[in-house]
Design an enzyme around this catalytic site. Sequence first.
Site, mmCIF file in Angstrom:
data_model
loop_
_atom_site.group_PDB
_atom_site.id
_atom_site.type_symbol
_atom_site.label_atom_id
_atom_site.label_comp_id
_atom_site.label_asym_id
_atom_site.label_seq_id
_atom_site.Cartn_x
_atom_site.Cartn_y
_atom_site.Cartn_z
ATOM 1 N N TYR A 127 0.829 -1.191 -0.043
ATOM 2 C CA TYR A 127 -0.025 -0.127 -0.120
ATOM 3 C C TYR A 127 0.915 1.162 0.160
ATOM 4 C CZ TYR A 127 -4.316 -2.380 0.935
ATOM 5 O OH TYR A 127 -5.464 -3.222 0.991
ATOM 6 N N TYR B 168 -7.382 -10.067 2.618
ATOM 7 C CA TYR B 168 -8.386 -8.859 2.529
ATOM 8 C C TYR B 168 -8.751 -8.588 1.098
ATOM 9 C CZ TYR B 168 -9.778 -4.068 2.021
ATOM 10 O OH TYR B 168 -10.311 -2.955 1.730
ATOM 11 N N LYS B 169 -7.756 -9.012 0.076
ATOM 12 C CA LYS B 169 -8.311 -9.042 -1.183
ATOM 13 C C LYS B 169 -8.849 -10.120 -1.635
ATOM 14 C CE LYS B 169 -4.898 -5.481 -2.754
ATOM 15 N NZ LYS B 169 -5.841 -4.587 -3.096
ATOM 16 N N ARG C 214 -5.325 7.533 -9.115
ATOM 17 C CA ARG C 214 -4.580 6.628 -8.614
ATOM 18 C C ARG C 214 -5.291 4.983 -9.061
ATOM 19 N NH1 ARG C 214 -6.628 3.538 -4.128
ATOM 20 N NH2 ARG C 214 -4.437 3.092 -3.222
ATOM 21 N N GLU D 122 -9.191 -0.920 -10.440
ATOM 22 C CA GLU D 122 -9.947 0.385 -10.341
ATOM 23 C C GLU D 122 -8.920 1.464 -10.841
ATOM 24 O OE1 GLU D 122 -12.790 -0.901 -6.563
ATOM 25 O OE2 GLU D 122 -11.189 0.572 -6.513
ATOM 26 N N ASN E 232 -5.952 1.018 -7.919
ATOM 27 C CA ASN E 232 -6.290 0.091 -6.819
ATOM 28 C C ASN E 232 -6.751 -1.223 -7.620
ATOM 29 O OD1 ASN E 232 -6.205 -0.848 -4.446
ATOM 30 N ND2 ASN E 232 -8.431 -0.332 -3.941
ATOM 31 N N HIS F 186 -12.559 3.593 5.656
ATOM 32 C CA HIS F 186 -11.323 2.921 5.345
ATOM 33 C C HIS F 186 -11.162 2.012 6.438
ATOM 34 C CE1 HIS F 186 -10.635 6.042 1.927
ATOM 35 N NE2 HIS F 186 -10.316 4.455 1.202
#
Length: 355
Positions: free
Chosen positions: A37, A316-317, A223, A265, A225, A193
């Site tokens: 990150y 998490y993903k 950005r 994204e 993601n 978040h």
Amino acid sequence: MTIQFNDETFRDDYTFRNSEWAIKRFPFPFHEDSYMYSVNMERHRGGPDGSVYAKRFDVDEHYIAEMRDRALVLADDPLRCQSLPHMTLAGWDLLELIMVSKSEDYPDLFELHRDGTTWRWVNKPLGIDDTFTFMDEASLPYGPMEYITRQTQGDFAVLDQRENNLWMDAGMVTTQADWSLDFDIGMNFFEWHAPVPLAHEMGVFKRALKFLLNVQQDSPARRLNWTMTVNPLLDTSPENYHKWGIQKTTLTPENVGRKQHLRVELQTFYRLPRSNALVFPIRCYLIALEDLVTVPKWGRRLHRVIRDLPAELATYKGFIDNRPIILDYLSRFDDGLPTSPGIWPDIHSEPPLQT
């Protein structure tokens, strides 16, 4: 019309596909062979002609099919689009931004004619030709934000800025990566978040908020993601987890290349002029692993990123259980050769896969 639109689905029989053109312009998110990150924001000043960064609101071969899928989601769950009462002005700001951008960037597809407050909007791909009064909600079939985002790819979070923070007070969210507008509506930047691992301890969100609070008009930011999705699903919402979560168990060594998709994204940020709100478009792009690895650089790099990703992030993903199958597949496309810096495919300079 210059774009050939696909007749495809993002559910049931999953006929979604990427043309060779779409594969080459895919927004690959990894600029090096590892990932962690970071704030990773930059000014959104366009990009190479033909890339997903070139226009303010990218329109591609999936446009009509994505708008059809959005309509299905909204028919089933109208709460995917919400706007708190004080955000109506921001909705008109967003409508103007998108209409002006699309009519200027894609004049063969969209037209905007303005005579004072009497506006005529023509959307040729969707067969829409509407005349309305700007700032008069009664002259549109939906509120201004909903009206224009029913015609625009990607999700939209419209953020009110107050108390030195950003608040998610409006949005159109039907293609999200496992988060809920209905749950997050009214939350501030840190609250929505909160589920993200590691980034809070690293101070990523404090730096990101400081950057976003200072985004100026006519100086948007962007950005990338990413996450992973089994099958080309746009709607991976918590509300529908019972429908798509089980599909993770269908991955096998034989179908992983076809069914496993990298989900990226392109997130952009625009300051709106009248309301001073910040609009956060979140455009989702999908690519099957078997298509991604046709670009040698990307095949090599994705294997290394997924292999070395911390377990917390893989969890998490949402692909920690399938990581061994994914890595076994991707390893066939990683011959150990070095990769060039940056996100671009570098097809003409990167060596082909050494078998």
